[in-house]
Design an enzyme around this catalytic site. Structure first.
Site, short mmCIF file in Angstrom:
data_model
loop_
_atom_site.label_atom_id
_atom_site.label_comp_id
_atom_site.label_asym_id
_atom_site.label_seq_id
_atom_site.Cartn_x
_atom_site.Cartn_y
_atom_site.Cartn_z
N THR A 1 25.79 -19.94 -41.99
CA THR A 1 26.53 -18.69 -41.72
C THR A 1 28.00 -19.04 -41.54
O THR A 1 28.32 -20.05 -40.90
CB THR A 1 25.95 -18.03 -40.45
OG1 THR A 1 24.58 -17.73 -40.70
CG2 THR A 1 26.71 -16.76 -40.07
N PHE B 1 27.67 -24.06 -38.78
CA PHE B 1 26.69 -24.98 -38.20
C PHE B 1 25.68 -25.33 -39.28
O PHE B 1 25.06 -24.43 -39.86
CB PHE B 1 26.03 -24.26 -37.03
CG PHE B 1 24.85 -24.91 -36.37
CD1 PHE B 1 25.01 -25.70 -35.24
CD2 PHE B 1 23.55 -24.67 -36.82
CE1 PHE B 1 23.91 -26.26 -34.58
CE2 PHE B 1 22.45 -25.23 -36.17
CZ PHE B 1 22.63 -26.01 -35.04
N GLY B 2 25.52 -26.61 -39.58
CA GLY B 2 24.60 -27.00 -40.64
C GLY B 2 23.46 -27.84 -40.11
O GLY B 2 23.63 -29.02 -39.79
N GLY C 1 12.93 10.18 -42.96
CA GLY C 1 12.48 10.56 -44.31
C GLY C 1 13.39 9.97 -45.37
O GLY C 1 13.90 8.85 -45.23
N GLU D 1 16.93 -19.10 -36.86
CA GLU D 1 16.85 -19.60 -35.47
C GLU D 1 15.39 -19.72 -35.01
O GLU D 1 15.06 -19.44 -33.86
CB GLU D 1 17.59 -18.66 -34.52
CG GLU D 1 19.00 -18.40 -34.95
CD GLU D 1 19.99 -19.28 -34.24
OE1 GLU D 1 19.57 -20.07 -33.38
OE2 GLU D 1 21.18 -19.19 -34.58
N ASP E 1 11.47 5.75 -41.05
CA ASP E 1 10.39 6.68 -41.40
C ASP E 1 10.70 8.09 -40.89
O ASP E 1 10.53 9.07 -41.61
CB ASP E 1 9.09 6.14 -40.78
CG ASP E 1 7.94 7.08 -40.98
OD1 ASP E 1 7.46 7.17 -42.11
OD2 ASP E 1 7.53 7.74 -40.00
N GLN F 1 3.74 16.00 -32.45
CA GLN F 1 3.21 14.89 -31.63
C GLN F 1 3.35 13.53 -32.30
O GLN F 1 3.66 12.53 -31.64
CB GLN F 1 1.73 15.16 -31.30
CG GLN F 1 1.55 16.31 -30.32
CD GLN F 1 0.10 16.54 -29.95
OE1 GLN F 1 -0.81 15.88 -30.47
NE2 GLN F 1 -0.14 17.47 -29.07
N PHE G 1 1.57 -27.09 -35.04
CA PHE G 1 2.56 -27.02 -36.13
C PHE G 1 1.98 -27.59 -37.41
O PHE G 1 1.23 -28.55 -37.37
CB PHE G 1 3.82 -27.82 -35.75
CG PHE G 1 4.68 -27.07 -34.76
CD1 PHE G 1 5.67 -26.21 -35.19
CD2 PHE G 1 4.49 -27.24 -33.40
CE1 PHE G 1 6.46 -25.52 -34.28
CE2 PHE G 1 5.27 -26.56 -32.47
CZ PHE G 1 6.26 -25.70 -32.90
#
Ligand SMILES: Cc1cc2nc3c(=O)[nH]c(=O)nc-3n(C[C@H](O)[C@H](O)[C@H](O)COP(=O)(O)OP(=O)(O)OC[C@H]3O[C@@H](n4cnc5c(N)ncnc54)[C@H](O)[C@@H]3O)c2cc1C
Length: 386
Positions: A166, A131-132, A342, A366, A339, A282, A386
């Site tokens: 894509t 899709f372009g 680690g 999108e 996180d 905790q 916008f």
């Protein structure tokens, strides 16, 4: 199992067929793909067998009735996207583009000739579509696109360039949006083996590595008039994006659930300080609970939106809110999971960094998070910012 995260018992509100579809898709993906996805991501590979495998399971264009498609409702389609993205956003991107951005416009705006010629091949995965809409200089504002479509009487001529397609380099078919002589946005279905069509893969991506992204050039490409979609203006591409964005709202939460599952499991087994598991601290619990809460909220939103879709009542603003919220929350959840793991969180042994990097793209494509914020701002205030 991820079902255990269902604090509000929303599974009870899915139909039996929806749950059995979800469980079938999950089992298929776990059986055929889970072990391989980290390698594909590392290699930057989208294996060519994926379209056929997905096609055999009915995962492509599932909401379409006939033409070899499964004919699910929109809630079922959402659950399919959730399960695919639980594994990888790149694989879900393939399925979203094929179904929502290629099959949907052909089904909705195409004539019977092209529906019969292309939909069964796309449903089975024999053919791949792209899709372009985006161009290098026109991403969030596709209305300024420069691709041109000329009417030559008995055929059309397409000229221009698109970016970030894509599936592009492996596609057999492309749905391309371009402006006609009157400056109106039109969609055409282009066979990629037509003279004048060229694709180039965009390499060296940090994100969506198990998905192909491409640039495309169209030079005097001759297109039969029967391949012009029956829609004019940006409502054409935006109607397709609505279907894809809805799938992303579900998919991103599949990725988030995978992250929570990994982080919870890790925190129950890894011991630090006083020989206690991480989950007994905790601060770690606070992170796990935030992930858990946001996943449950997002799933409630998805289920409600799915029911509105199934009743033919879903609105663009609702879809924007779900896409914006769920991807943004999924990104935060992937970060927290990384996180909690680690140092081990940065390796390919665990899926969390892969999801984290993938979700960066999902947050951008999108409609970026902020573009959806602006859509919702306009909906709420009546003022365009916008
Ligand atoms: C992996 C991947 C796959 C993709 N697949 C496809 C595909 O298949 N087909 C396709 O057509 N496109 C595809 N895209 C393109 C995607 O839709 C665009 O990247 C997206 O629309 C954003 O456009 P842009 O990248 O040009 O960013 P820009 O529009 O340049 O935006 C950059 C930043 O500026 C912000 N911004 C822009 N305008 C405003 C404004 N008015 N106010 C405030 N902030 C603003 C944005 O929110 C963003 O943060 C893909 C992109 C990626 C990364």
């Amino acid at each position: 199992m991820a079902e255990n995260f269902d604090l509000f018992e929303i599974d009870q509100d899915f139909h039996k067929e929806e749950l059995s579809l979800r469980n079938k898709v999950r089992a298929f993906l776990n059986d055929k793909i889970r072990d391989k996805i980290a390698d594909w991501f590392e290699q930057g590979l989208f294996p060519r067998e994926i379209p056929r495998l997905f096609g055999e399971q009915g995962l492509l264009g599932s909401t379409i009735s006939g033409y070899g498609c499964l004919g699910t409702n929109y809630t079922g389609y959402g659950l399919i996207m959730q399960e695919i993205e639980r594994l990888d956003s790149g694989l879900r991107s393939f399925a979203s583009v094929q179904g929502a951005l290629v099959m949907y416009p052909i089904f909705t705006y195409g004539n019977e000739e092209i529906k019969e010629a292309y939909l069964p091949k796309l449903a089975s995965g024999e053919w791949v579509g792209c899709f372009g809409l985006t161009e290098a200089e026109h991403g969030s504002n596709p209305g300024n696109m420069t691709c041109q479509l000329e009417d030559k009487g008995d055929h059309l001529i397409l000229n221009g360039k698109k970016k970030w397609l894509t599936n592009g380099s492996i596609a057999d078919l492309a749905v391309i949006w371009a402006k006609n002589e009157a400056g109106k946005v039109c969609g055409v279905v282009v066979q990629t083996n037509s003279p004048g069509v060229e694709f180039k893969t965009i390499e060296n991506k940090f994100s969506l590595r198990a998905s192909i992204s491409s640039e495309a050039v169209f030079q005097k490409v001759k297109i039969p008039k029967s391949h012009l979609l029956n829609v004019e203006g940006l409502k054409g591409p935006f109607s397709c994006l609505n279907i894809a964005r809805y799938g992303i709202a579900w998919g991103s939460i599949g990725a988030a659930e995978d992250c929570l599952e990994v982080a919870l499991n890790y925190s129950q087994n890894r011991k630090q300080f006083h020989d206690q598991p991480l989950c007994s601290h905790q601060l770690v619990q606070a992170k796990l609970v935030e992930m858990y809460t946001e996943i449950n909220k997002a799933k409630l939103l998805n289920q409600r939106l799915g029911r509105l879709f199934d009743a033919g009542k879903a609105q663009a603003a609702q879809i924007s809110m779900a896409k914006m919220n769920n991807v943004s929350k999924a990104l935060g959840i992937a970060r927290m999971a990384r996180d909690i793991l680690g140092a081990n969180g940065i390796t390919y042994e665990h899926s969390v960094s892969r999801h984290l990097l993938n979700l960066e793209s999902v947050n951008t494509y999108e409609g970026t998070e902020d573009i959806h914020r602006l859509i919702l701002g306009q909906h709420l205030t009546g003022v365009s910012a916008f």
